[in-house]
Design an enzyme around this catalytic site. Structure first.
Site, PDB file in Angstrom:
ATOM      1  N   HIS A  47       0.824  -1.207   0.000  1.00  0.00           N
ATOM      2  CA  HIS A  47       0.000   0.000   0.000  1.00  0.00           C
ATOM      3  C   HIS A  47       0.862   1.263   0.000  1.00  0.00           C
ATOM      4  O   HIS A  47       1.624   1.494   0.933  1.00  0.00           O
ATOM      5  CB  HIS A  47      -0.882  -0.032   1.256  1.00  0.00           C
ATOM      6  CG  HIS A  47      -1.863   1.067   1.361  1.00  0.00           C
ATOM      7  ND1 HIS A  47      -1.941   1.886   2.475  1.00  0.00           N
ATOM      8  CD2 HIS A  47      -2.841   1.479   0.527  1.00  0.00           C
ATOM      9  CE1 HIS A  47      -2.927   2.748   2.326  1.00  0.00           C
ATOM     10  NE2 HIS A  47      -3.478   2.534   1.141  1.00  0.00           N
ATOM     11  N   HIS A  89      -1.305  10.902  -1.771  1.00  0.00           N
ATOM     12  CA  HIS A  89      -2.575  10.407  -1.231  1.00  0.00           C
ATOM     13  C   HIS A  89      -3.552  11.515  -0.874  1.00  0.00           C
ATOM     14  O   HIS A  89      -4.686  11.536  -1.331  1.00  0.00           O
ATOM     15  CB  HIS A  89      -2.324   9.538   0.001  1.00  0.00           C
ATOM     16  CG  HIS A  89      -3.589   9.059   0.652  1.00  0.00           C
ATOM     17  ND1 HIS A  89      -4.222   9.765   1.661  1.00  0.00           N
ATOM     18  CD2 HIS A  89      -4.352   7.954   0.434  1.00  0.00           C
ATOM     19  CE1 HIS A  89      -5.310   9.120   2.032  1.00  0.00           C
ATOM     20  NE2 HIS A  89      -5.414   8.013   1.300  1.00  0.00           N
TER      21      HIS A  89
END
Length: 296
Positions: A47, A89
């Site tokens: 991730h 992100h």
């Protein structure tokens, strides 16, 4: 869940000398929809790279995941003021860069309010630890080239598409320019996902050959409508049950194959074992080494 640095673990993992994955080996794999649970174990997705051990979404995190032996990395894509796609992100640069110090008068420091050249000057590593000082926010082109060079595969998330009209077309354009929409990449090395159902549907409309994933947990009764344009239902692990996984697996996705389940973000052995027991096809994690040890 935000990653925290564990430098000692990273050093230990790199010290074992795990071989990097070769591009030719990656290209020989089956399609993304087929690779899940090929050997009865879920695929482990790093991730934002190996983001428990290196600053998330940086090239360093990609390289660390490769050094640990993980084929699949996940990232997040957003668009700058001047139309460049960058890998980050949050829709604000404040948490993971020094933007507040560099540009103090430009709160709330949104990605969409900065040019690519401005973002390229930011330090995206020191927040994570002094060792990572000087790491940068990569462009999508830079990120793709690094993943390609490492022989890895990419689970690409289009982040907050509602902020960036047309980002699906932009993303596909960059992927095409960098050679990621040829048959080999599309068949076995690329998945595009998003929390935005309309965004996933648009990717499928523009490139129906590309494997797609929807991030979320739709009601079981709504799953058939999602299966028309996606190949994966990717929910947070806290919402997951064995019955839900079974319900997803009963359906065929947009490419006529069993609808897949990749769950996120699992960073401990107990939950990794639990969701693996449900029969998930993949686990997205900041700690790929911990999850891989737990699930085999």
């Amino acid at each position: 869940m935000y990653a925290r640095p564990v430098a000692a673990t990273a050093a230990a993992v790199l010290g074992v000398g795990a071989a990097l994955l070769s591009p030719s080996a990656a290209a020989a794999d089956p399609s993304p929809a087929d690779t899940a649970s090929r050997h009865g174990e879920p695929i482990v997705f790093a991730h934002r790279g190996a983001s428990a051990y290196a600053p998330e979404n940086t090239l360093a995190a990609v390289d660390l995941a490769a050094g640990m032996g993980f084929a699949w990395v996940e990232n997040d894509v957003q668009r700058t003021k001047d139309g460049e796609l960058v890998v980050v992100h949050d829709d604000s640069l404040a948490r993971t860069t020094d933007v507040e110090q560099r540009f103090p008068a430009r709160s709330p420091w949104k990605v969409k309010d900065f040019t690519a050249s401005e973002i390229a000057t930011l330090d995206a590593g020191t927040w994570f630890g002094p060792k990572w000082s000087g790491a940068r926010v990569p462009t999508l082109k830079q990120y793709l080239n690094r993943v390609e060079g490492n022989g890895q595969k990419l689970l690409l998330e289009i982040k907050k598409p509602e902020l960036y009209p047309g980002i699906e077309k932009d993303t596909l354009r960059v992927l095409r320019q960098e050679g990621w929409l040829d048959r080999g990449h599309v068949r076995c090395r690329l998945v595009i996902q998003s929390f935005g159902a309309a965004s996933v549907r648009e990717v499928h409309r523009q490139r129906p050959d590309v494997t797609t994933g929807f991030l979320g947990t739709p009601a079981v009764t709504d799953l058939p409508s999602y299966a028309a344009f996606t190949d994966q239902i990717n929910p947070t692990y806290s919402t997951l049950t064995a019955d839900y996984v079974t319900a997803v697996h009963r359906l065929k996705g947009a490419h006529g194959k069993r609808l897949q389940v990749n769950t996120w973000t699992v960073d401990d052995a107990a939950n990794a074992e639990r969701v693996a027991g449900y029969g998930v096809d993949g686990i997205i994690t900041n700690k790929p080494d911990v999850v891989a040890d737990a699930v085999g």
